[in-house]
Design a protein around this motif. Structure first.
Motif: not given
Lengths: 313, 99
Positions: A295-309
């Motif tokens: 993922g992008r720098h500091k976009e850890d939550v966006a990355l976790l949102d994606l893998i949840e989906k």
């Protein structure tokens, strides 16, 4: 529901210090070492009432600084500096990050949020808690021609509405070698304290040089010795430019490649993408089948949102 | 990439690792294999590229040398650290003669 109520138990690898518990960091030299302090990550979990267990089989999560794929587990490596490394015996200062192996995605976000955030004891920790930032949702996913993700995964993502772009990382093929070189050079300094003087098993010798040499030879693992020997070889006067400086320059090329790619896409999918996330400090998730998402720098939550989906295990 | 016996002995000395001939031979063989793998980077064109040593985004800044009210508590005392050894004398850890 609070993190305390949902997280069943958490274990940690043997390079995380916990006051009074043996912490060997996989070295015979430290087989009886009981640290007088705890790692910040461990302390924060305990302060939030998370049950810590020794047996990883009993745990939903295992704290780790490793990123290698493991059977039936998801490896989460956050942005470099997101979680304090104070009290964690790391061999490579610029590559290792406190992350975890997760059996489940449930409670992963609250767990990471508890551990993350500035720690005055670790000057490389980021000032903000990246797991509290509002994410920029991922819309476009990059895939690599040279390291394609499984077609089933790509189809699944398309069906979920994500746009897929094929991108190119020309220097990614050197990432593993670059990581090996940098890790070896950094391991020299980070293992220098393992000399049998301050703590750990001390060899019975009559001179200080022999005490260091025998304590380390008897007490360090073969893997660690190989790393130290390689490190000393590549930072020697004759080889510094050829290997170490070269690797540090290629690291820049790899980071520049990634910057270009992230101008176009929101995350990167590949199978496998070894070493790219540690070298760049970007957050990543690696699945047991070697599928890696960066993922992008500091976009850890966006990355976790994606893998949840994606609901991949 | 071949490493000579002399080179591996020198590296072992630099690394403070006292190893017998058998272990030195194993370490030498492992090192040669690793060098074979990492040698691939030598062909990459990097002229004009600055090296990256850290990805924490932090820069070295100068500040005034002044005492801050906030003192970082590392949760450990000098006595705690000394207690990691049994062979202390007068708050000092005993080691073989250095000089």
């Amino acid at each position: 529901m609070s993190a305390k109520e949902t997280i069943i138990a958490c274990a940690f690898q043997d390079n995380f210090l916990r006051k009074g518990d043996i912490c060997s960091a996989s070295q015979k030299l430290l087989e009886n070492f009981r640290p007088p302090l705890s790692a910040t990550a461990v302390e924060r979990l305990e302060a939030n009432g998370i049950t810590l267990v020794e047996n990883t089989d009993e745990a939903s999560f295992t704290l780790s600084t490793d990123t290698a794929p493991r059977k039936e587990l998801i490896n989460i490596k956050p942005t470099f500096g997101a979680i304090s490394r104070f009290g964690v015996a790391t061999q490579t200062s610029s590559l290792e990050t406190v992350g975890c192996y997760a059996k489940t995605l449930d409670s992963l976000k609250p767990l990471m949020k508890i551990m993350a955030g500035k720690d005055p004891k670790d000057s490389t920790s980021l000032p903000e808690n990246v797991f509290e930032l509002t994410p920029n949702p991922i819309k476009i996913i990059g895939t690599l021609k040279d390291s394609p993700a499984p077609s089933g995964t790509i189809e699944k993502l398309k069906n979920l509405g994500y746009e897929i772009h094929e991108v190119n990382l020309p220097n990614a093929k050197f990432a593993e070698a670059v990581r090996e070189i940098i890790a070896s050079a950094e391991a020299i300094g980070n293992t220098a304290c393992l000399d049998g003087v301050r703590y750990g098993t001390r060899a019975s010798e009559n001179s200080i040089a022999a005490l260091y040499g025998t304590s380390r030879a008897e007490g360090l693992s073969a893997e660690t010795k190989n790393k130290i020997l390689l490190g000393n070889y590549i930072i020697s006067h004759e080889n510094y430019d050829k290997y170490f400086l070269k690797a540090a320059r290629i690291r820049t090329l790899i980071i520049n490649d990634l910057r270009k790619v992230f101008d176009e896409v929101d995350c990167l999918l590949g199978s496998p993408l070894p070493a790219l996330a540690p070298l760049s400090g970007l957050p990543s998730a690696t699945f047991s089948d070697s599928l890696t998402i960066i993922g992008r720098h500091k976009e850890d939550v966006a990355l976790l949102d994606l893998i949840e989906k994606m609901e991949v295990k | 990439m071949m490493i000579t016996d002399e080179e591996i002995r020198h590296l072992a000395e630099l690394s403070s690792l006292t190893m017998n001939d058998e272990e030195l031979a194993t370490r030498k063989s492992d090192l040669e294999k690793t060098l074979e793998h990492i040698d691939q980077i030598c062909t990459v064109e990097t002229d004009g590229t600055l090296p990256t040593f850290s990805v924490d985004g932090l820069e070295t800044v100068w500040r005034k040398d002044e005492i801050k009210d906030e003192i970082i508590d590392y949760g450990v005392t000098g006595d705690d650290l000394l207690a990691l050894r049994q062979d202390n004398i007068n708050h000092m850890t005993k080691v073989p003669k250095v000089l």
